[in-house]
Design an enzyme around this catalytic site. Structure first.
Site, PDB file in Angstrom:
ATOM      1  CE  LYS A  33      -2.901   5.705  -1.511  1.00  0.00           C
ATOM      2  NZ  LYS A  33      -4.044   6.295  -2.497  1.00  0.00           N
ATOM      3  CE1 TYR A  61      -3.813   2.804   0.812  1.00  0.00           C
ATOM      4  CE2 TYR A  61      -2.075   3.531   2.518  1.00  0.00           C
ATOM      5  CZ  TYR A  61      -3.084   3.564   1.747  1.00  0.00           C
ATOM      6  OH  TYR A  61      -3.778   4.915   1.956  1.00  0.00           O
TER       7      TYR A  61
END
Ligand SMILES: NC(=O)c1ccc[n+]([C@@H]2O[C@H](COP(=O)([O-])OP(=O)(O)OC[C@H]3O[C@@H](n4cnc5c(N)ncnc54)[C@H](OP(=O)(O)O)[C@@H]3O)[C@@H](O)[C@H]2O)c1
Length: 249
Positions: A157, A153
């Site tokens: 980003k 994750y």
């Protein structure tokens, strides 16, 4: 902001919902994308109407490129030749798997929704975006302060931050600003499992300068700044909107 049009992905819940309501309250026509949660999406539309705003919903799942094509087919019907002024790449998922336990399918879905989708949504949005417009990519504080347990994750980003900078350079001649907003820990469905335990919520909150976790409204306010005239000279930036998460240990 009157007569402006915004496309917000992942607008049915959480941060995307708050962004839609804030922009709509300022007179922006909001085109609210979502994946599958019809009930939440219609609730968001009701709340947009309740603040005197106007908008429509478009449903499409970004798990495949077909979903992105479908979004733009529907968008073109709504726009009838007009263009959008604001794009908010907000839709995202969080798989809490680290290196030891993530599968290839989980890794692929994380990158597909969080990286591939905003990339190709932006590709299709650019010819439909007015010069002088705004693009806001929703990043995360984890992109610059990664944690092992957030594995892939946080990597997605970081990719968004990188994309934000190259896009800002490319779109400068069109006077389109491109920025990444990086929320800290926000009280949305994404954190529902963790924040159900109020002790966890309190502990995370105490790591901010304001002693609480963020709300979707906290993030939406920063977006309204960037989309306003006050944001016209801000581009290529990573802006953490976290209440100073991590300042207090
Ligand atoms: N919450 C946080 O603490 C936090 C912190 C940093 C960054 N962020 C980022 O902020 C953004 C919004 O997060 P949130 O907390 O508001 O999330 P959320 O409450 O879980 O909402 C997610 C939104 O994304 C949509 N979505 C989910 N899967 C999708 C798919 N396959 N295709 C298209 N759309 C899909 C959902 O649509 P449906 O309702 O139809 O499922 C929903 O509108 C994300 O990019 C997230 O990574 C969140």
């Amino acid at each position: 902001m009157k007569n402006k049009i915004a496309l917000i992905t992942g607008a049915s819940r959480g941060i995307g919902k708050a962004i839609s309501i804030h922009l709509a309250a300022q007179g922006v026509f909001v085109i609210m994308h979502y994946a599958s949660n019809d009930k939440a999406a219609h609730q968001t539309l009701d709340e947009v109407n309740a603040v005197g705003g106007k908008g429509i919903l478009i449903k499409s799942d970004f798990s495949s490129m077909k979903g992105i094509d479908c979004l733009f087919e529907e968008l073109d019907k709504v726009l009838e030749g007009n263009k959008i002024d604001i794009l908010v790449n907000n839709a995202g998922i969080l798989n809490r798997f680290n290196l030891e336990n993530i599968t290839e399918a989980q890794f692929d879905s994380q990158f597909s929704i969080n990286v591939k989708s905003p990339f190709f949504v932006t590709q299709q949005a650019l010819p439909r975006l007015n010069d002088g417009g705004r693009i806001i990519n929703i990043s995360s504080y984890l992109s610059k302060k990664p944690k092992y347990e957030y594995g892939a994750y946080a990597m997605t980003k970081a990719a968004i931050d990188n994309f934000t900078i190259s896009l800002a350079i490319a779109l400068g001649p069109r006077k389109i600003t491109v920025n990444a907003i990086a929320p800290g820990s926000v009280d949305t469905d994404m954190n529902k499992d963790r924040f159900q335990d109020l002790k966890v919520k309190e502990t995370v909150g105490k790591m901010t300068a304001f002693q609480r976790v963020g709300t979707p409204d906290d993030i939406a306010k920063a977006i309204t700044l960037l989309t306003s005239d006050a944001g016209s000279w801000i581009t290529g930036q990573y802006i953490e909107v976290s209440g100073g998460l991590g300042l207090v240990k």
